[in-house]
Structures are given as C-alpha cells and as structure tokens.
Design a protein around this motif. Structure first.
Motif, PDB file in Angstrom:
ATOM      1  N   PHE A  34       0.722  -1.305  -0.031  1.00 47.53           N
ATOM      2  CA  PHE A  34      -0.024  -0.034  -0.093  1.00 47.53           C
ATOM      3  C   PHE A  34       1.004   1.150   0.017  1.00 47.53           C
ATOM      4  N   SER A  35       2.144   1.237  -0.233  1.00 48.39           N
ATOM      5  CA  SER A  35       2.994   2.218  -0.235  1.00 48.39           C
ATOM      6  C   SER A  35       2.744   3.012  -1.606  1.00 48.39           C
ATOM      7  N   SER A  36       3.262   4.354  -1.379  1.00 54.59           N
ATOM      8  CA  SER A  36       3.061   5.228  -2.514  1.00 54.59           C
ATOM      9  C   SER A  36       4.785   5.648  -3.063  1.00 54.59           C
ATOM     10  N   ASP A  37       5.370   4.994  -2.443  1.00 53.85           N
ATOM     11  CA  ASP A  37       6.879   5.198  -3.001  1.00 53.85           C
ATOM     12  C   ASP A  37       7.088   4.439  -4.325  1.00 53.85           C
ATOM     13  N   ALA A  38       8.219   4.855  -4.850  1.00 55.89           N
ATOM     14  CA  ALA A  38       8.498   4.092  -6.145  1.00 55.89           C
ATOM     15  C   ALA A  38       9.398   3.054  -5.975  1.00 55.89           C
ATOM     16  N   MET A  40      10.375  -0.233  -3.137  1.00 59.64           N
ATOM     17  CA  MET A  40      10.433  -0.931  -1.707  1.00 59.64           C
ATOM     18  C   MET A  40      11.165  -0.245  -0.588  1.00 59.64           C
ATOM     19  N   ALA A  41      10.658   0.546   0.120  1.00 63.24           N
ATOM     20  CA  ALA A  41      11.210   1.241   1.222  1.00 63.24           C
ATOM     21  C   ALA A  41      10.380   0.941   2.558  1.00 63.24           C
ATOM     22  N   PHE A  42      10.850   0.691   3.505  1.00 63.40           N
ATOM     23  CA  PHE A  42      10.132   0.327   4.798  1.00 63.40           C
ATOM     24  C   PHE A  42      10.486   1.295   5.994  1.00 63.40           C
ATOM     25  N   PRO A  43       9.654   1.892   6.634  1.00 65.95           N
ATOM     26  CA  PRO A  43       8.347   1.950   6.517  1.00 65.95           C
ATOM     27  C   PRO A  43       7.655   2.865   5.246  1.00 65.95           C
ATOM     28  N   PRO A  44       6.705   2.670   4.534  1.00 64.80           N
ATOM     29  CA  PRO A  44       6.460   3.312   3.549  1.00 64.80           C
ATOM     30  C   PRO A  44       5.963   4.714   4.034  1.00 64.80           C
ATOM     31  N   SER A  45       6.051   5.722   3.083  1.00 68.22           N
ATOM     32  CA  SER A  45       5.853   7.252   3.369  1.00 68.22           C
ATOM     33  C   SER A  45       4.703   7.676   3.130  1.00 68.22           C
TER      34      SER A  45
END
Length: 264
Positions: A34-38, A40-45
């Motif tokens: 459900f991330s809006s990032d381009a 895979m970065a955790f936690p999502p912004s």
C-alpha cells in the motif's frame, strides 16, 4: 522455578521466536503493498493502491496466475487419485516390498529438489514433454504425491476396516461402499491432502524453473523474472493478494469442516 517450569518457558520462548520469524515477512510486505513510494522502502511514506492496479494490469502476471491455478488443480486431482490408491494399499494390505514402495512414494521429500529437477529435465526431454503443460503436470505430481500419500494414509489408519467390511456384508457393492462409506469418512483427510497439494504445486519453483519454458511460466517464475529487472512494490501487492486468497481458503475450509477436523 523448577526444571519443568524452566523447560516450559524455554519452549514458549522458542515457539514465539519461530512465529515472529515466520510472520515478520508478512508484517513488512503487506504495508509495502500500500506504499506510495516508487521503490520498496520500509516503512512506507504514504498510502496508495496503485501497485495493486499495476499488478492486475500486467497480462503476464494474470496469465501466470491462470496457468498456476490450472496446473495446481490438475496436479491435485491426479495426486489425490494416485495417492489415495497408494495409501489404501499401504495401509490395508501387507505385501512383500511394501516398505520399498512407501519409501519410493515419499522419496521426493528427502531427495534434493535440484536433483529431481535435473532428472526430470533429462527424462521429460527424451519423452518430448519438456516445456509444455503436461510435462509440468508430471513434475508437479511427483512433488505433491508424497503429501497426498502421507496425509491420506494417516487418515485411513484412523478408520477401522470393520466399517468397510460391515458395509459389504450388509449388501453394499464395493463402489457403493467407496462412495457412501469410505470417502465421507475420509473427507477431512482428502481436504487436507488437497490443501497441501494445491499449495505445493502453486508455490513450486525449482522444478518448474527447469521444466517450464516460454509460454508456460507459472506465477513464481514470473515473479522471479520480474524482480530481476524491477524493485517496485508490485511484487508486494501480488504477495498480499496471495496471502488474502490463502486466508479466504482457510475461512472456507473452517466453514465447511473446521480446521481442527482437517488436521486432527
């Protein structure tokens, strides 16, 4: 605290550690879907559903899902048929070579998967079944058959043979006894074996990688091909959908027969 209490505490700690280890990937993957990032970065912004749209709009993923589903269903049907007959023979009869037959049916559980994959590549290639659907069915049936045999044999061992003999004595034909007496009693075992076969077939990667070819890529192979070139959360979205489907399947099974009845 006595030694028994210490042992129980160590066991509980170990169980909790294993559960955390198994659940941690899901805890990380689901928010990434459900991330809006381009990337895979955790936690999502931020929150977005665009990766689900991206996953469902890619025809290669949809085709791979349909192929994996069709392959898993056909493989499960064949595994249950062969595994049921094998389990009945192993449980109900005593014959020379029984231990060898049982070891043969269960051997894919102990032989390294890559060894089986190489052997199947050579054999299916000689048979002209490499890189096609029925070659995949044969390969997946070999990998799922041990689970069907083991689960159905365990279920059969819990059913007294006197029940079958009583039905025959009371006038039932062998076919009527099978469909009206034995199979209903085996329903939890059949369902459990089906679950194992479906999951093993759907998730099988190593053997499929050797046997599959262009136009016959299953979902695990397609995911593997995708992550070679992309690192966006599309894969997390696909994984989340698969987790959701698994939860739905478990809920349906619980509704029909109950999880405890399947695995008792």
């Amino acid at each position: 605290m006595n030694s028994s209490g210490n042992g129980r505490m160590i066991l509980n700690t170990y169980v909790v550690a294993v559960m955390v280890f198994l659940l941690l990937p899901i805890v990380i993957i689901v928010p990434l879907a459900f991330s809006s990032d381009a990337s895979m970065a955790f936690p999502p912004s931020g929150f977005s559903l665009k990766w689900f749209e991206a996953a469902l709009s890619r025809p290669e993923f949809l085709d791979a899902f349909y192929l994996s589903t069709r392959l898993a269903v056909v493989t499960t049907a064949i595994s249950l048929s062969i595994g049921g007959l094998a389990a009945y023979a192993l449980v109900r009869f005593r014959f020379r070579g029984r231990a060898l037959c049982e070891a043969l049916f269960l051997s894919p559980l102990i032989i390294p998967t890559v060894v089986i994959a190489i052997a199947l590549t050579m054999i299916l290639g000689q048979m002209g079944l490499l890189r096609n659907f029925w070659g995949l069915v044969i390969a997946h049936t070999i990998m799922t058959l041990p689970y069907a045999v083991r689960v159905l044999a365990a279920s059969l061992s819990e059913i007294d043979r006197d029940v079958e003999e009583a039905a025959l004595v009371l006038g039932a034909t062998p076919a009527r006894m099978l469909f009206h007496v034995l199979l209903p009693l085996l329903r939890p075992g059949i369902l459990a074996a089906s679950i194992f076969a479906l999951i093993i077939s759907f998730d099988e990667f190593t053997v499929t990688l050797f046997v599959a070819g262009p136009g016959y890529y299953t979902l695990p192979i397609e995911i593997f091909n995708y992550v070679e070139f992309y690192s966006d959360p599309t894969i997390a979205a696909i994984s989340t959908l698969l987790v959701a489907l698994s939860c739905v399947a478990i809920a349906i099974i619980e509704r029909i027969v109950g999880i405890r009845n399947v695995f008792k």
